[in-house]
Design a protein around this motif. Sequence first.
Motif, PDB file in Angstrom:
ATOM      1  N   GLN A  13       0.835  -1.193   0.000  1.00 49.16           N
ATOM      2  CA  GLN A  13       0.000   0.000   0.000  1.00 49.16           C
ATOM      3  C   GLN A  13       0.872   1.247   0.000  1.00 49.16           C
ATOM      4  N   ALA A  14       0.314   2.325  -0.499  1.00 48.14           N
ATOM      5  CA  ALA A  14       1.031   3.595  -0.505  1.00 48.14           C
ATOM      6  C   ALA A  14       1.463   3.939   0.922  1.00 48.14           C
ATOM      7  N   GLY A  15       2.700   4.425   1.035  1.00 50.39           N
ATOM      8  CA  GLY A  15       3.268   4.716   2.339  1.00 50.39           C
ATOM      9  C   GLY A  15       4.047   3.570   2.933  1.00 50.39           C
ATOM     10  N   GLY A  16       3.920   2.396   2.348  1.00 47.13           N
ATOM     11  CA  GLY A  16       4.608   1.214   2.853  1.00 47.13           C
ATOM     12  C   GLY A  16       6.036   1.102   2.363  1.00 47.13           C
ATOM     13  N   SER A  17       6.664  -0.017   2.709  1.00 44.96           N
ATOM     14  CA  SER A  17       8.076  -0.226   2.381  1.00 44.96           C
ATOM     15  C   SER A  17       8.303  -1.625   1.827  1.00 44.96           C
ATOM     16  N   LEU A  18       9.357  -1.741   1.043  1.00 44.26           N
ATOM     17  CA  LEU A  18       9.823  -3.027   0.540  1.00 44.26           C
ATOM     18  C   LEU A  18      11.336  -2.993   0.519  1.00 44.26           C
ATOM     19  N   ARG A  19      11.956  -4.171   0.644  1.00 46.64           N
ATOM     20  CA  ARG A  19      13.396  -4.259   0.436  1.00 46.64           C
ATOM     21  C   ARG A  19      13.663  -5.237  -0.702  1.00 46.64           C
ATOM     22  N   LEU A  20      14.251  -4.701  -1.765  1.00 53.67           N
ATOM     23  CA  LEU A  20      14.630  -5.528  -2.904  1.00 53.67           C
ATOM     24  C   LEU A  20      16.062  -6.009  -2.724  1.00 53.67           C
ATOM     25  N   SER A  21      16.310  -7.226  -3.192  1.00 51.60           N
ATOM     26  CA  SER A  21      17.660  -7.786  -3.145  1.00 51.60           C
ATOM     27  C   SER A  21      18.075  -8.215  -4.539  1.00 51.60           C
ATOM     28  N   CYS A  22      19.370  -8.189  -4.779  1.00 48.76           N
ATOM     29  CA  CYS A  22      19.920  -8.658  -6.052  1.00 48.76           C
ATOM     30  C   CYS A  22      21.206  -9.403  -5.752  1.00 48.76           C
ATOM     31  N   SER A  71      22.323  -0.207  -0.901  1.00 46.30           N
ATOM     32  CA  SER A  71      23.457  -0.684  -0.115  1.00 46.30           C
ATOM     33  C   SER A  71      23.964  -1.977  -0.732  1.00 46.30           C
ATOM     34  N   ARG A  72      25.154  -2.411  -0.324  1.00 51.17           N
ATOM     35  CA  ARG A  72      25.675  -3.658  -0.850  1.00 51.17           C
ATOM     36  C   ARG A  72      26.408  -4.426   0.234  1.00 51.17           C
ATOM     37  N   GLU A  73      26.408  -5.736   0.082  1.00 50.92           N
ATOM     38  CA  GLU A  73      27.078  -6.640   1.008  1.00 50.92           C
ATOM     39  C   GLU A  73      27.977  -7.522   0.158  1.00 50.92           C
ATOM     40  N   ASN A  74      29.232  -7.101   0.000  1.00 46.44           N
ATOM     41  CA  ASN A  74      30.135  -7.766  -0.936  1.00 46.44           C
ATOM     42  C   ASN A  74      30.413  -9.220  -0.555  1.00 46.44           C
ATOM     43  N   ALA A  75      30.398  -9.533   0.715  1.00 43.87           N
ATOM     44  CA  ALA A  75      30.654 -10.910   1.151  1.00 43.87           C
ATOM     45  C   ALA A  75      29.594 -11.866   0.608  1.00 43.87           C
ATOM     46  N   LYS A  76      28.406 -11.317   0.337  1.00 45.55           N
ATOM     47  CA  LYS A  76      27.310 -12.118  -0.203  1.00 45.55           C
ATOM     48  C   LYS A  76      27.044 -11.814  -1.675  1.00 45.55           C
ATOM     49  N   ASN A  77      27.891 -10.954  -2.257  1.00 41.83           N
ATOM     50  CA  ASN A  77      27.691 -10.548  -3.654  1.00 41.83           C
ATOM     51  C   ASN A  77      26.270 -10.070  -3.897  1.00 41.83           C
ATOM     52  N   THR A  78      25.783  -9.260  -2.993  1.00 40.58           N
ATOM     53  CA  THR A  78      24.385  -8.847  -3.013  1.00 40.58           C
ATOM     54  C   THR A  78      24.265  -7.346  -2.809  1.00 40.58           C
ATOM     55  N   ILE A  79      23.319  -6.738  -3.538  1.00 35.21           N
ATOM     56  CA  ILE A  79      22.950  -5.359  -3.255  1.00 35.21           C
ATOM     57  C   ILE A  79      21.477  -5.314  -2.865  1.00 35.21           C
ATOM     58  N   TYR A  80      21.119  -4.231  -2.207  1.00 33.71           N
ATOM     59  CA  TYR A  80      19.762  -4.060  -1.712  1.00 33.71           C
ATOM     60  C   TYR A  80      19.223  -2.692  -2.114  1.00 33.71           C
TER      61      TYR A  80
END
Length: 126
Positions: A13-22, A71-80
């Motif tokens: 819903q509008a106003g809410g949040s999500l965290r995407l990972s790659c 943000s990124r977490e290089n140890a996991k080869n992941t960005i958010y």
Amino acid sequence: QVQLVESGGGLVQAGGSLRLSCAASEGTFSPYAMGWFRQAPGKEREFVAAINYSGGRVNYADSVKGRFTISRENAKNTIYLQASSLEPEDTAVYYCAAQDYGTGRFPLQEYEYDYWGQGTQVTVSS
């Protein structure tokens, strides 16, 4: 061949949040920069945010500044991509991208990236 796999999209819903990972499939992959782009229905794909390898440099599209955080977490080869205060206008398919080697210019354009994920849908209801 490096593969990028996005996750975390969904309906909010509008106003809410999500965290995407790659996550990058190859453990030894150390891209110079990684970024997020998005494409809304009937529109061209647009830049959202980018981050360099150390995480010390970031850049955001004006439309998401103050609401999204990359943000990124290089140890996991992941960005958010932490997306907060979401608006219906943020509805789009979100793509992760990686630039293999630096070019001396911080990559803000699609053509500057070498690898792309398949995308994850984010839908924001009003």
